[in-house]
Design a protein around this motif. Structure first.
Motif, PDB file in Angstrom:
ATOM      1  N   ASP A  76      24.831 -20.838 -22.091  1.00 37.19           N
ATOM      2  CA  ASP A  76      24.991 -21.297 -23.485  1.00 37.19           C
ATOM      3  C   ASP A  76      23.819 -21.540 -23.961  1.00 37.19           C
ATOM      4  OD1 ASP A  76      27.952 -20.969 -23.443  1.00 37.19           O
ATOM      5  OD2 ASP A  76      28.245 -23.067 -22.950  1.00 37.19           O
ATOM      6  N   ILE A  77      22.956 -22.250 -23.435  1.00 36.33           N
ATOM      7  CA  ILE A  77      21.648 -22.517 -23.853  1.00 36.33           C
ATOM      8  C   ILE A  77      20.878 -21.102 -24.013  1.00 36.33           C
ATOM      9  CG2 ILE A  77      19.356 -23.639 -23.152  1.00 36.33           C
ATOM     10  CD1 ILE A  77      21.204 -25.949 -22.267  1.00 36.33           C
ATOM     11  N   LYS A  78      20.768 -20.220 -23.105  1.00 34.42           N
ATOM     12  CA  LYS A  78      20.212 -18.854 -23.431  1.00 34.42           C
ATOM     13  C   LYS A  78      20.649 -18.162 -24.649  1.00 34.42           C
ATOM     14  CE  LYS A  78      18.619 -16.092 -20.307  1.00 34.42           C
ATOM     15  NZ  LYS A  78      18.324 -15.279 -19.097  1.00 34.42           N
ATOM     16  N   GLU A  79      22.109 -18.355 -24.630  1.00 38.22           N
ATOM     17  CA  GLU A  79      22.661 -17.489 -26.014  1.00 38.22           C
ATOM     18  C   GLU A  79      22.095 -18.350 -27.328  1.00 38.22           C
ATOM     19  OE1 GLU A  79      27.003 -16.819 -28.224  1.00 38.22           O
ATOM     20  OE2 GLU A  79      26.863 -17.379 -26.111  1.00 38.22           O
ATOM     21  N   LYS A 350      28.864 -24.824 -39.903  1.00 36.83           N
ATOM     22  CA  LYS A 350      27.571 -24.619 -40.376  1.00 36.83           C
ATOM     23  C   LYS A 350      27.210 -26.270 -40.640  1.00 36.83           C
ATOM     24  CE  LYS A 350      25.084 -23.262 -44.742  1.00 36.83           C
ATOM     25  NZ  LYS A 350      25.252 -22.537 -46.154  1.00 36.83           N
ATOM     26  N   ASP A 351      25.842 -26.140 -40.640  1.00 34.69           N
ATOM     27  CA  ASP A 351      25.072 -27.591 -40.549  1.00 34.69           C
ATOM     28  C   ASP A 351      25.101 -28.351 -39.495  1.00 34.69           C
ATOM     29  OD1 ASP A 351      23.773 -26.584 -42.996  1.00 34.69           O
ATOM     30  OD2 ASP A 351      25.304 -27.501 -44.094  1.00 34.69           O
ATOM     31  N   GLU A 352      26.061 -28.119 -38.448  1.00 35.61           N
ATOM     32  CA  GLU A 352      26.200 -28.933 -37.373  1.00 35.61           C
ATOM     33  C   GLU A 352      25.148 -28.748 -36.394  1.00 35.61           C
ATOM     34  OE1 GLU A 352      30.792 -29.909 -36.463  1.00 35.61           O
ATOM     35  OE2 GLU A 352      30.261 -28.000 -35.737  1.00 35.61           O
ATOM     36  N   LYS A 353      25.018 -29.834 -35.470  1.00 39.10           N
ATOM     37  CA  LYS A 353      23.828 -29.997 -34.703  1.00 39.10           C
ATOM     38  C   LYS A 353      24.152 -29.558 -33.375  1.00 39.10           C
ATOM     39  CE  LYS A 353      22.652 -34.523 -35.678  1.00 39.10           C
ATOM     40  NZ  LYS A 353      21.953 -35.725 -35.851  1.00 39.10           N
ATOM     41  N   LEU A 354      23.345 -28.651 -32.736  1.00 38.82           N
ATOM     42  CA  LEU A 354      23.508 -28.368 -31.050  1.00 38.82           C
ATOM     43  C   LEU A 354      22.315 -28.716 -30.496  1.00 38.82           C
ATOM     44  CD1 LEU A 354      23.932 -25.690 -33.270  1.00 38.82           C
ATOM     45  CD2 LEU A 354      25.126 -24.718 -31.277  1.00 38.82           C
ATOM     46  N   VAL A 355      22.636 -29.340 -29.547  1.00 41.41           N
ATOM     47  CA  VAL A 355      21.446 -30.103 -28.387  1.00 41.41           C
ATOM     48  C   VAL A 355      21.520 -29.328 -27.267  1.00 41.41           C
ATOM     49  CG1 VAL A 355      20.318 -32.065 -27.675  1.00 41.41           C
ATOM     50  CG2 VAL A 355      21.365 -32.018 -29.981  1.00 41.41           C
ATOM     51  N   MET A 356      20.484 -28.651 -26.680  1.00 44.31           N
ATOM     52  CA  MET A 356      20.566 -28.114 -25.498  1.00 44.31           C
ATOM     53  C   MET A 356      19.804 -28.984 -24.461  1.00 44.31           C
ATOM     54  SD  MET A 356      18.885 -24.410 -26.851  1.00 44.31           S
ATOM     55  CE  MET A 356      17.637 -25.014 -27.731  1.00 44.31           C
ATOM     56  N   TYR A 357      20.543 -29.272 -23.447  1.00 45.74           N
ATOM     57  CA  TYR A 357      19.961 -30.222 -22.316  1.00 45.74           C
ATOM     58  C   TYR A 357      19.498 -29.408 -21.239  1.00 45.74           C
ATOM     59  CZ  TYR A 357      21.471 -34.240 -25.066  1.00 45.74           C
ATOM     60  OH  TYR A 357      21.378 -35.225 -25.901  1.00 45.74           O
ATOM     61  N   TYR A 358      18.262 -29.185 -20.928  1.00 43.77           N
ATOM     62  CA  TYR A 358      17.654 -28.321 -20.102  1.00 43.77           C
ATOM     63  C   TYR A 358      17.760 -29.107 -18.661  1.00 43.77           C
ATOM     64  CZ  TYR A 358      15.407 -26.450 -24.085  1.00 43.77           C
ATOM     65  OH  TYR A 358      15.137 -25.709 -25.333  1.00 43.77           O
ATOM     66  N   ASP A 375      14.717 -26.918  -2.903  1.00 45.50           N
ATOM     67  CA  ASP A 375      14.565 -25.746  -2.329  1.00 45.50           C
ATOM     68  C   ASP A 375      13.130 -25.220  -2.504  1.00 45.50           C
ATOM     69  OD1 ASP A 375      14.399 -23.642  -0.429  1.00 45.50           O
ATOM     70  OD2 ASP A 375      16.495 -23.051  -1.005  1.00 45.50           O
ATOM     71  N   ILE A 376      12.101 -25.170  -1.682  1.00 46.44           N
ATOM     72  CA  ILE A 376      10.935 -24.536  -2.262  1.00 46.44           C
ATOM     73  C   ILE A 376      10.841 -23.205  -1.960  1.00 46.44           C
ATOM     74  CG2 ILE A 376       9.667 -26.618  -1.873  1.00 46.44           C
ATOM     75  CD1 ILE A 376       8.476 -25.337   0.403  1.00 46.44           C
ATOM     76  N   GLU A 377      11.866 -22.536  -1.228  1.00 51.94           N
ATOM     77  CA  GLU A 377      12.058 -20.998  -1.230  1.00 51.94           C
ATOM     78  C   GLU A 377      13.070 -20.469  -2.125  1.00 51.94           C
ATOM     79  OE1 GLU A 377      10.648 -19.834   3.068  1.00 51.94           O
ATOM     80  OE2 GLU A 377      11.999 -21.448   3.405  1.00 51.94           O
ATOM     81  N   ARG A 378      13.740 -21.191  -2.945  1.00 50.40           N
ATOM     82  CA  ARG A 378      14.759 -20.862  -3.814  1.00 50.40           C
ATOM     83  C   ARG A 378      14.097 -19.688  -4.707  1.00 50.40           C
ATOM     84  NH1 ARG A 378      19.264 -23.187  -5.700  1.00 50.40           N
ATOM     85  NH2 ARG A 378      18.615 -25.150  -5.100  1.00 50.40           N
ATOM     86  N   SER A 379      15.187 -18.423  -4.305  1.00 51.79           N
ATOM     87  CA  SER A 379      14.715 -17.058  -4.786  1.00 51.79           C
ATOM     88  C   SER A 379      14.359 -17.063  -6.608  1.00 51.79           C
ATOM     89  CB  SER A 379      15.519 -15.975  -4.318  1.00 51.79           C
ATOM     90  OG  SER A 379      16.859 -16.348  -4.983  1.00 51.79           O
ATOM     91  N   ASN A 380      15.504 -17.777  -7.179  1.00 48.35           N
ATOM     92  CA  ASN A 380      15.383 -17.832  -8.601  1.00 48.35           C
ATOM     93  C   ASN A 380      14.615 -19.159  -9.446  1.00 48.35           C
ATOM     94  OD1 ASN A 380      17.558 -19.347  -8.060  1.00 48.35           O
ATOM     95  ND2 ASN A 380      18.957 -18.240  -9.608  1.00 48.35           N
ATOM     96  N   ALA A 381      13.997 -19.917  -8.528  1.00 51.35           N
ATOM     97  CA  ALA A 381      13.486 -20.960  -9.215  1.00 51.35           C
ATOM     98  C   ALA A 381      12.708 -20.711 -10.455  1.00 51.35           C
ATOM     99  CB  ALA A 381      12.722 -21.684  -8.174  1.00 51.35           C
ATOM    100  N   ALA A 382      11.944 -19.644 -10.601  1.00 50.10           N
ATOM    101  CA  ALA A 382      11.351 -19.341 -11.601  1.00 50.10           C
ATOM    102  C   ALA A 382      12.190 -19.053 -13.030  1.00 50.10           C
ATOM    103  CB  ALA A 382      10.453 -18.146 -11.361  1.00 50.10           C
ATOM    104  N   ASN A 383      13.487 -19.005 -12.839  1.00 52.10           N
ATOM    105  CA  ASN A 383      14.436 -18.727 -13.859  1.00 52.10           C
ATOM    106  C   ASN A 383      14.922 -20.026 -14.690  1.00 52.10           C
ATOM    107  OD1 ASN A 383      14.392 -15.919 -13.296  1.00 52.10           O
ATOM    108  ND2 ASN A 383      16.143 -15.971 -12.115  1.00 52.10           N
ATOM    109  N   ASN A 384      14.161 -21.010 -14.252  1.00 52.19           N
ATOM    110  CA  ASN A 384      14.398 -22.295 -14.867  1.00 52.19           C
ATOM    111  C   ASN A 384      14.175 -22.425 -16.447  1.00 52.19           C
ATOM    112  OD1 ASN A 384      11.848 -23.977 -15.588  1.00 52.19           O
ATOM    113  ND2 ASN A 384      11.611 -22.892 -13.293  1.00 52.19           N
ATOM    114  N   LEU A 385      14.990 -23.309 -17.101  1.00 56.84           N
ATOM    115  CA  LEU A 385      14.653 -23.485 -18.657  1.00 56.84           C
ATOM    116  C   LEU A 385      13.795 -24.410 -18.869  1.00 56.84           C
ATOM    117  CD1 LEU A 385      18.510 -22.520 -19.750  1.00 56.84           C
ATOM    118  CD2 LEU A 385      16.433 -21.067 -19.568  1.00 56.84           C
TER     119      LEU A 385
END
Length: 444
Positions: A76-79, A350-358, A375-385
């Motif tokens: 949802d946050i990416k969208e 319209k006009d409502e607030k949306l707050v993204m909690y990373y 996990d320092i070897e997590r394969s998708n760690a760099a996909n964090n937001l």
């Protein structure tokens, strides 16, 4: 000429959601209680949000504020981040709310509303383009040489503090201010003042509540509050004096790029320059400072991962991405709907607030397997937001990552036994994860 958002800022005038919540759960977590964030982010609350109400209606305490939709899911946050034309940064700023305009600090409130990250469309893109020369790989490579030398100096200083110190005071807060001063062309002799101003800015939400009269401070907080408004005035006077100097005498530094920026054919209004000064100061400090401190906590709590890293320092870049994922130093960003729309099945008016909690999205099990594990070897760690996503992704993220890597490459080599030894303390701030105390023990 750019519109000044602070001149149009108003409270919504309604209370509660204007469409039925898809997830009607209530009392899961209080996201507006900034004092609750003094112990860190509400990880258990995030977990419950993801399980029970990933789109959660959060009421606000101020009678005039309507409340907002809190988003916890990664998808949802990416969208939301991909659609700035529908989910505006400029319409209502990026903070949840700015308090009562009659009581807000006149400089902080307006600067928070009028800055680059609170712009939409071509003006935002144009400003980013003009700042970009100071965030290119070539420039960062040159900057890294200075950062490496400063890290070595700070580590020599740390050795004199053994066996105990507050890592924030002696190291984490010092490095990003050095780097920022280099970027901006600010005199390094002014760093003690910069440190104090950074503390004042991190406490702004708390002190603003005192100023508005709805929070009774403790004696310690009242003492810290004394002189705050005057120091904030000095902070802006310092920044504007530097900007005015760069207008007359431009140099090869980021401050000159800020001072001489042109948007839609016009020089930036003074209020946007104040906003730019506040933004670069906060953005250039918080992510690096709090990630350095937060990573020490993660390494201490996960000795197996620390041992793995010490055995193979080639894992450090990915370990930093994994640490940033779990720390999520920027807690949230807000957008305002420009039209009736829908996200994740939830109708948004319209006009409502949306707050993204990373911090919640970065622990979404739909994206990260066993998401609470470090996990320092997590394969998708760099996909964090942690640095945002889309057109508003953090401009300085590569500089932040470079500093954290330089810090830990040398810290772990010099003090492999360094570990957290006491309680982490955070500022009462629900916008940034501001770590003020990180007690450590180590051999000098």
């Amino acid at each position: 000429m750019l519109e000044l958002a602070h001149e149009k800022y108003r409270r919504a005038g309604w209370k509660g959601p204007r469409n039925p919540p898809l997830y009607p759960a209530t009392d899961i977590v209080d996201l507006v209680d900034f004092q609750g964030f003094s112990k860190g982010q509400p990880i258990e609350g995030y977990k419950r949000l993801l399980e029970e109400a990933p789109i959660y209606w959060q009421d606000e305490r101020q009678e005039e504020e309507p409340g907002y939709w809190a988003f916890a899911r990664y998808a949802d946050i990416k969208e939301i981040s991909k659609k700035p034309e529908i989910f505006s940064s400029q319409k209502g700023g990026v903070n949840i709310s700015y308090g009562d305009p009659a009581n807000m600090h006149p400089l902080l409130s307006t600067a928070a509303l009028d800055n680059m990250i609170a712009l939409d469309g071509e003006p935002h893109v144009e400003l980013r383009r003009q700042h970009m020369p100071f965030f290119t790989p070539g420039y960062i490579k040159q900057l890294k040489e200075k950062v490496d030398a400063e890290v070595a100096r700070l580590i020599d200083h740390l050795a004199t503090k053994a066996p105990h110190c507050n890592l924030v005071d002696e190291f984490s807060s010092q490095l990003p201010l050095f780097t920022l001063a280099e970027l901006l062309g600010v005199d390094q002799a002014d760093r003690p003042r910069l440190v104090q101003w950074m503390t004042d800015l991190e406490m702004a939400t708390y002190f603003g509540a005192i100023r508005e009269g709805y929070l009774e401070p403790t004696p310690e907080m009242f003492q810290a509050y004394e002189g705050w408004e005057e120091r904030i005035k000095e902070f802006f006077e310092y920044g504007m004096a530097a900007i005015e100097d760069r207008r007359k005498n431009p140099r090869e530094d980021l401050m000159s790029a800020i001072a001489n920026a042109v948007v839609e054919g016009d020089p930036m209004p003074d209020m946007y320059l104040k906003g730019a000064w506040e933004l670069i100061f906060i953005a250039g400090n918080d992510t690096t400072r709090n990630s350095i401190s937060g990573m020490m906590k993660l390494l201490t709590e996960n000795p197996d991962q620390k041992a793995k890293l010490l055995d193979n320092m080639e894992l450090l870049p990915n370990a930093i991405q994994e640490a940033v994922r779990l720390i999520s130093p920027v807690i949230h960003m807000k957008r305002t709907a420009t039209q009736d729309t829908e996200v994740g099945g939830q109708k948004i008016a319209k006009d409502e607030k949306l707050v993204m909690y990373y911090g919640a999205a970065n622990r979404d099990p739909a994206m990260f397997e066993d998401p609470h594990r470090f996990d320092i070897e997590r394969s998708n760690a760099a996909n964090n937001l942690a640095f945002g996503f889309g057109k508003h992704v953090c401009l300085g993220r590569q500089i932040a990552l470079m500093q954290i890597e330089s810090a830990y490459r040398q810290l772990l080599a010099r003090f492999p036994d360094m570990h957290m030894d006491g309680e982490m303390v955070c500022a009462p701030n629900n916008f940034v994860h501001a770590i003020t105390e990180m007690p450590v023990t180590f051999k000098g």
